[in-house]
Every structure is written in C-alpha cells, then in structure tokens.
Design a protein around this motif. Structure first.
Motif, mmCIF file in Angstrom:
data_model
loop_
_atom_site.group_PDB
_atom_site.id
_atom_site.type_symbol
_atom_site.label_atom_id
_atom_site.label_comp_id
_atom_site.label_asym_id
_atom_site.label_seq_id
_atom_site.Cartn_x
_atom_site.Cartn_y
_atom_site.Cartn_z
ATOM 1 N N MET A 31 1.484 -1.184 -0.065
ATOM 2 C CA MET A 31 -0.337 -0.151 -0.218
ATOM 3 C C MET A 31 1.316 1.048 0.114
ATOM 4 O O MET A 31 2.184 1.382 0.846
ATOM 5 N N ARG A 33 1.117 5.150 0.981
ATOM 6 C CA ARG A 33 0.732 5.335 2.174
ATOM 7 C C ARG A 33 0.268 6.978 2.090
ATOM 8 O O ARG A 33 -1.377 6.754 3.068
ATOM 9 N N SER A 34 0.061 7.466 2.081
ATOM 10 C CA SER A 34 -0.244 7.942 1.263
ATOM 11 C C SER A 34 -1.544 8.933 0.092
ATOM 12 O O SER A 34 -2.049 9.583 0.134
ATOM 13 N N THR A 35 -1.735 7.501 -0.782
ATOM 14 C CA THR A 35 -2.496 6.981 -1.374
ATOM 15 C C THR A 35 -3.595 6.020 -1.834
ATOM 16 O O THR A 35 -4.828 6.781 -1.979
ATOM 17 N N GLY A 36 -3.060 5.329 -0.857
ATOM 18 C CA GLY A 36 -4.036 4.226 -0.431
ATOM 19 C C GLY A 36 -3.962 3.204 -2.099
ATOM 20 O O GLY A 36 -5.014 2.241 -1.942
ATOM 21 N N THR A 313 -2.337 5.089 8.355
ATOM 22 C CA THR A 313 -2.364 4.687 6.871
ATOM 23 C C THR A 313 -4.094 5.401 6.706
ATOM 24 O O THR A 313 -4.469 6.768 5.677
ATOM 25 N N ASP A 316 -9.946 4.816 6.272
ATOM 26 C CA ASP A 316 -10.910 4.403 4.796
ATOM 27 C C ASP A 316 -9.943 3.630 4.638
ATOM 28 O O ASP A 316 -10.221 2.247 3.860
ATOM 29 N N LYS A 317 -8.834 4.053 4.106
ATOM 30 C CA LYS A 317 -7.630 2.996 3.745
ATOM 31 C C LYS A 317 -7.297 1.801 4.461
ATOM 32 O O LYS A 317 -7.556 0.685 2.851
ATOM 33 N N ASN A 320 -10.714 -0.529 2.752
ATOM 34 C CA ASN A 320 -10.507 -1.163 1.572
ATOM 35 C C ASN A 320 -9.542 -2.142 1.381
ATOM 36 O O ASN A 320 -9.763 -2.751 1.117
ATOM 37 N N ALA A 321 -7.743 -2.121 2.064
ATOM 38 C CA ALA A 321 -7.366 -3.061 1.992
ATOM 39 C C ALA A 321 -7.576 -4.630 2.028
ATOM 40 O O ALA A 321 -7.296 -5.048 1.796
ATOM 41 N N ILE A 341 3.496 -1.284 3.988
ATOM 42 C CA ILE A 341 2.870 0.323 3.697
ATOM 43 C C ILE A 341 4.000 1.442 4.041
ATOM 44 O O ILE A 341 4.683 1.170 5.094
#
Length: 352
Positions: A31, A33-36, A313, A316-317, A320-321, A341
């Motif tokens: 992942m 970290r900044s964008t997901g 993270t 929400d990220k 979702n992962a 991550i």
C-alpha cells in the motif's frame, strides 16, 4: 471513536493454519501510504519495493514453549497454565484454565513424577495467577521438555515443527507469542536485502497475549493496553537516527517494533538507547514520529493491532485494503500473508 468501526467480515477459510512451505512464498500486499493505492505480489518481491539506505528494524524475541498442562494433586482433570511474564526468579504471571478451581495456595503438578510443580502465590488483575515453580536442573530445558508452543486459539491444526512459530533471527527467550510479521523472512532474503544496501537492525520486545485480544470497550479510547518489556540497543538507535538524517526510510517489521520505537520517541523525544515497559495504545489520531513504513500481517477484527495500522494509513484506506484482501483470498492472521505500507516515489509494477 467506536470500536465497531474496525470490524470486518472474513471468510473463516482464510484464517491460515500453517505457514507456506517456503516462508517467502506468501503473498504481499503493498500500500502506498499517501494514496492508498494497492499493489500485489509475493514476499520474495520485497527487495523491489525497498531502496538502498532504507533500514528494516526487526524484533529478535524468541517464543518460549509457554503452555503447560498439569493437574491438581490427586485429580485427573487437566489444568492449563500459560506463562505470560517472568516476575522474578521462578515466579511467573500466568493464565490458568479452569481458573475457578485454582485458588491461592493451590499446588499444581506437571510431567511424570512431578518433574515440575507450581504453587499459586496470588490472584492478580483479570484473574491471572502468580505461580512459583519448583524443579531440578535448568529451567529452559525443563520447559522445552514439558511445554508447548502457545499458538493463538484460531490456529486449530497441530504445529508440525516448533520452529515454524519462530522467526529465523529469534534469539532472546521471553515471548508468549511470535512477532508474526517476521515469520516471512528467510536467511537468504535477509542476505539479499543487505547485499542491495538495506540496513538490518534489531530490538527486543517480548510479546504478550494481550496483543491479540479484541478491544471489548464500545469506545476505543476506553481500552487499557497491556504492558510489554522492550530493549532498544544503542546501535539500533544510532542506525535509525543516521537513516533519518540521510533521508531514507525506517521500516518497522511488525507492530511490536512499531510499539517500541514510537514508545521511545514519546518517552525520550529522540531515538536513543532505552529499555523498560510500554503500554502505549496507538489508534487513529496518533502522530507517528519514529517509523516511515511497516511490514505487518492481516489482523483480527476490532483488535488494537488493526487500530494501530489504521492510525498509520487512515481508517478508510486500511479497511478498504482488508476488504480487498478478503475478496482476493489473502490468508489472514499469524501464519497468513503480509502487507508493506510506505510512501513510494513511483508506482511499482504489479508483481502478481
């Protein structure tokens, strides 16, 4: 913040019962970290996601065969004792089942001919017992003969090899559970990382079973964390400071390493040699200061561990992962697959 926000649905068939045949063959979710954004590969792809100058910090604790089965004198009913923490000498803080029948002053017998006995000195918080053990010989050898590896309850298959629940670099006895993010490493993979210019360094944190317990309070903030003992050596602290100074990433291998490094930063205000007990509870809103990335497994719903990762993270990220991992049939928990991550300078190619 509601504990229920960290719940998720999981197919029970995805709970890994044993490691992959080769440790590094497990899957790896990556992942940004900044964008997901998510990438998918295998753990042996790890070098392609790291850069020369990065530092991996590993926990070199070693799991002891901390689960003992004995009985009360003259009784056939089995009593299970789980060693949690060595208080002093031969006195251990333990979990006991069935607890109601093991009162203060009770003697317990283990092994043939009472090779090991224990006496309950006191009943402490959460029903745990202080037990003083009596034996002849060397404690580690007695424990190795009579004890069993303390596998989590969601692992129901018998362990074929005790070393499967140890990292290849485990050396300091004391854990009641493995630092499972490190189980994916082999000696060869570590050598490959060193050869490409990644620094490998170590600390020790002895893992307690409280790590895996779900947060039962309705509000996350009401949860009280257990304490765990750590040692951060001088050379590790110096390597971390140098890595930061040179503009490279410090990547924690596991939540236990994360707890240790962030605890030292909060306590000392800088990365320095230290040891002691930490009961730090990391959940969303926490400001990370020590690490730039983390390698971790997929954790239990509503556990303090998934909350720690969500703090790194964003909730929400990570949720979702986890949904993606469930949909893509990743393997979960201690013997399951891994996640890296961190922030990346460019999109990595898909390794699947």
């Amino acid at each position: 913040m509601k504990t229920s926000e960290f719940d998720y649905q999981l197919d029970p068939a995805l709970i890994a019962q044993h490691p992959t045949d080769r440790r590094e063959d497990c899957r790896l979710m990556v992942m940004d970290r900044s964008t997901g954004a998510l990438d998918h590969g295998h753990f042996y792809d790890l070098p392609s996601f790291l850069e020369p100058g990065d530092t991996l910090v590993l926990n070199d604790t070693r799991v002891i065969p901390a689960r003992l089965f004995g009985h009360r004198p003259g009784k056939e009913e089995k009593v299970e004792v789980l060693l949690l923490r060595n208080r002093e000498g031969s006195v251990w803080e333990c979990l006991v089942k069935p607890g109601k029948k093991v009162k203060e002053g009770q003697v317990l017998e283990f092994g043939e001919d009472q090779e090991l006995t224990g006496k309950v000195l006191d009943i402490i918080e959460e029903g745990q017992r202080l037990i003083e053990f009596h034996y002849e010989g060397i404690w580690e050898e007695v424990l190795d003969r009579l004890g069993n590896m303390p596998l989590p309850p969601y692992i129901t298959e018998k362990l074929k090899n005790k070393e499967d629940y140890q990292t290849v670099y485990a050396r300091v006895n004391g854990s009641a559970a493995a630092p499972t993010a490190g189980l994916h490493f082999t000696r060869e993979l570590l050598d490959d990382l060193i050869d490409m210019g990644v620094h490998i360094t170590y600390l020790t944190l002895h893992v307690g079973l409280g790590t895996f317990r779900p947060v039962k309070e309705e509000e996350v903030e009401d949860h009280a964390m257990h304490s765990e003992y750590y040692v951060l050596p001088k050379e590790t602290a110096e390597r971390i400071r140098q890595t930061k100074a040179e503009g490279h990433r410090v990547i924690a291998v596991g939540t236990t390493v994360t707890r240790t490094l962030e605890s030292v930063m909060k306590k000392k205000g800088e990365m320095v040699e230290d040891s002691g007990w930490t009961d730090i509870f990391i959940y969303p809103g926490f400001q990370y200061e020590a690490i730039d990335g983390i390698i971790t497994n997929f954790h239990l719903p509503k556990s303090s561990l998934i909350m720690m990762i969500a703090a790194f993270t964003g909730k929400d990220k990570i949720m979702n992962a986890y949904k993606t991992a469930n949909d893509m049939r990743y393997r979960f928990f201690s013997f399951g697959d891994a996640m890296l991550i961190a922030n990346f300078n460019q999109d990595g190619e898909d390794h699947e």
